[in-house]
Scaffold this motif. Structure first.
Motif, PDB file in Angstrom:
ATOM      1  N   ARG A 214      15.170 -25.585  13.706  1.00  0.00           N
ATOM      2  CA  ARG A 214      14.100 -26.575  14.127  1.00  0.00           C
ATOM      3  C   ARG A 214      13.886 -27.517  13.372  1.00  0.00           C
ATOM      4  O   ARG A 214      14.510 -27.604  12.177  1.00  0.00           O
ATOM      5  N   SER A 215      13.207 -28.684  13.405  1.00  0.00           N
ATOM      6  CA  SER A 215      13.115 -29.869  12.665  1.00  0.00           C
ATOM      7  C   SER A 215      12.867 -29.760  11.430  1.00  0.00           C
ATOM      8  O   SER A 215      13.358 -30.708  10.517  1.00  0.00           O
ATOM      9  N   TYR A 216      12.024 -28.803  11.082  1.00  0.00           N
ATOM     10  CA  TYR A 216      11.824 -28.691   9.597  1.00  0.00           C
ATOM     11  C   TYR A 216      12.467 -27.608   8.898  1.00  0.00           C
ATOM     12  O   TYR A 216      12.407 -27.652   7.716  1.00  0.00           O
ATOM     13  N   ASN A 217      13.680 -27.378   9.577  1.00  0.00           N
ATOM     14  CA  ASN A 217      14.680 -26.515   8.884  1.00  0.00           C
ATOM     15  C   ASN A 217      15.780 -27.065   8.406  1.00  0.00           C
ATOM     16  O   ASN A 217      17.087 -26.932   8.235  1.00  0.00           O
ATOM     17  N   PHE A 218      15.979 -28.628   8.978  1.00  0.00           N
ATOM     18  CA  PHE A 218      16.849 -29.292   8.497  1.00  0.00           C
ATOM     19  C   PHE A 218      16.484 -30.746   7.978  1.00  0.00           C
ATOM     20  O   PHE A 218      15.208 -31.187   8.396  1.00  0.00           O
ATOM     21  N   ILE A 219      17.164 -31.557   7.438  1.00  0.00           N
ATOM     22  CA  ILE A 219      17.005 -32.885   7.014  1.00  0.00           C
ATOM     23  C   ILE A 219      17.750 -33.803   7.342  1.00  0.00           C
ATOM     24  O   ILE A 219      19.038 -33.671   7.863  1.00  0.00           O
ATOM     25  N   VAL A 220      17.324 -35.253   7.255  1.00  0.00           N
ATOM     26  CA  VAL A 220      18.186 -36.384   7.959  1.00  0.00           C
ATOM     27  C   VAL A 220      18.499 -37.354   6.507  1.00  0.00           C
ATOM     28  O   VAL A 220      17.419 -37.496   5.861  1.00  0.00           O
ATOM     29  N   ASN A 221      19.727 -37.607   6.211  1.00  0.00           N
ATOM     30  CA  ASN A 221      19.873 -38.417   5.223  1.00  0.00           C
ATOM     31  C   ASN A 221      20.386 -39.883   5.824  1.00  0.00           C
ATOM     32  O   ASN A 221      21.107 -39.880   6.997  1.00  0.00           O
ATOM     33  N   ILE A 222      20.016 -41.059   5.374  1.00  0.00           N
ATOM     34  CA  ILE A 222      20.342 -42.459   5.884  1.00  0.00           C
ATOM     35  C   ILE A 222      21.151 -42.795   4.951  1.00  0.00           C
ATOM     36  O   ILE A 222      20.772 -43.009   3.623  1.00  0.00           O
ATOM     37  N   THR A 223      22.413 -43.505   5.464  1.00  0.00           N
ATOM     38  CA  THR A 223      23.333 -44.167   4.485  1.00  0.00           C
ATOM     39  C   THR A 223      23.298 -45.446   5.021  1.00  0.00           C
ATOM     40  O   THR A 223      24.081 -45.580   6.151  1.00  0.00           O
TER      41      THR A 223
END
Length: 364
Positions: A214-223
């Motif tokens: 679920r969305s709170y169990n993964f992160i998004v990195n922006i490069t």
């Protein structure tokens, strides 16, 4: 990914409480061999000797579900020294030459969820820069999840175990739910590239049977990239590695918390593009599998006979995957480890056949 409705997403929920599974002797030997197991100066149980706690609020004053814990003076002095040393072991293989510059700024505890982790904030006393790491109870399914993440995902991950304690590095990034709230309206936001990455992430989770993303169990990195930006989605919770019985729990696209990601994919990508990105991700996983084949085989041989789920869940998942792929081989799985091995062969076979010198080793 397939076409799904919001009603189908709403009905999906993982188990409320997952039991812990102890690390067996073969898994311990594997961890020692690969530098994951060693004596640590502090244990998970040590951190429970706090005297009181206060709720931790975020910058806007909202409850974070974490509590900041406090200890009496004698206990705090022992923990502070031990936790700084533990950070050095995690980050520099025990080089203590810089520990005088470090201190423990805060210890937070989260009673929400299965692992009930402690989060340690380490601060550099010279410049106030800080970092985090986590101390959790050692659970076999979580350790298998961490290893498979390290070996088969695009990212490497650092963790350590000792007896009943698991120490994990902090994975930096924007939590998926926060990203949805704060970044979709950003002028730099690129919905097509995010949709592409979600398709790839969805595929990675399914191929290695990592559940409850679920969305709170993964992160998004922006490069930042040439003339634009790129996204990378990373799992940060490995508690649900090969535990659940429902196939869809291993597909992030089916969680209601991820519906905004699914909408982006359905709006900006056609079926051919989605199939292309799925094939790209499976090909890269196949290359990673080949490059780490001996270590993956060693891990799967241990996982093959281990108990990390319940018999009824193993039976349910074997039946659902067998029906999904029209492949009776799944029905012969008596453990989740056997299921993962069968599933890797099923999902990566075509990609493995295209890699030179691997046909007979992996695709049969």
């Amino acid at each position: 990914m397939i076409e799904i409705t919001q009603d189908e997403i709403e009905n999906l929920r993982p188990s409320r409480k997952k039991p812990f599974f102890p690390l067996n002797d073969r898994l311990r030997q594997y961890l020692v061999k690969h530098g994951r197991e060693g004596k640590l100066p502090a244990s998970y149980k040590d951190l429970f000797r706090f005297t009181y706690s206060i709720p931790l609020k975020d910058r806007s004053g909202k409850d974070t579900l974490w509590e900041t814990v406090s200890y009496d003076g004698h206990e705090w002095n022992y923990l502070r020294e031990s936790l700084v040393k533990l950070y050095a072991i995690l980050k520099t293989e025990g080089d203590l030459s810089f520990v005088n510059h470090l201190d423990v700024a805060r210890i937070d505890f989260c009673s929400f969820g299965n692992s009930q982790p402690f989060r340690i904030r380490i601060v550099n006393k010279f410049n106030d820069n800080y970092d985090h790491y986590y101390i959790k109870p050692a659970d076999a399914s979580r350790v298998y999840g961490l290893e498979l993440e390290h070996l088969l995902s695009p990212d490497r991950i650092t963790y350590l175990t000792h007896h009943d304690t698991l120490v994990e590095e902090h994975i930096a990034g924007i939590p998926g739910d926060i990203f949805l709230q704060q970044h979709l309206l950003s002028p730099d936001f690129n919905p097509i590239r995010l949709a592409k990455e979600f398709v790839k992430f969805n595929e990675r989770c399914f191929v290695r049977l990592l559940g409850d993303m679920r969305s709170y169990n993964f992160i998004v990195n922006i490069t930042p990239d040439i003339e634009d930006i790129q996204y990378r989605i990373r799992a940060i919770d490995f508690d649900q590695q090969s535990y659940e019985g429902r196939k869809n729990l291993y597909l992030p696209q089916f969680f209601k918390e991820n519906y905004s990601f699914v909408q982006l994919a359905q709006h900006f990508l056609d079926k051919e593009s989605i199939a292309q990105y799925q094939t790209e991700e499976r090909t890269m996983m196949a290359f990673r599998l080949v490059s780490s084949r001996y270590r993956v085989k060693e891990l799967l041989d241990i996982m093959h006979d281990d108990t990390i789920s319940k018999p009824e869940k193993i039976k349910q998942l074997s039946e659902e995957l067998s029906a999904h792929f029209n492949q009776p081989a799944y029905l012969r799985s008596n453990t989740m480890g056997q299921m993962v091995k069968t599933h890797l062969k099923q999902t990566l076979r075509k990609s493995l056949l295209l890699i030179p010198k691997t046909k007979s080793r992996f695709a049969d």
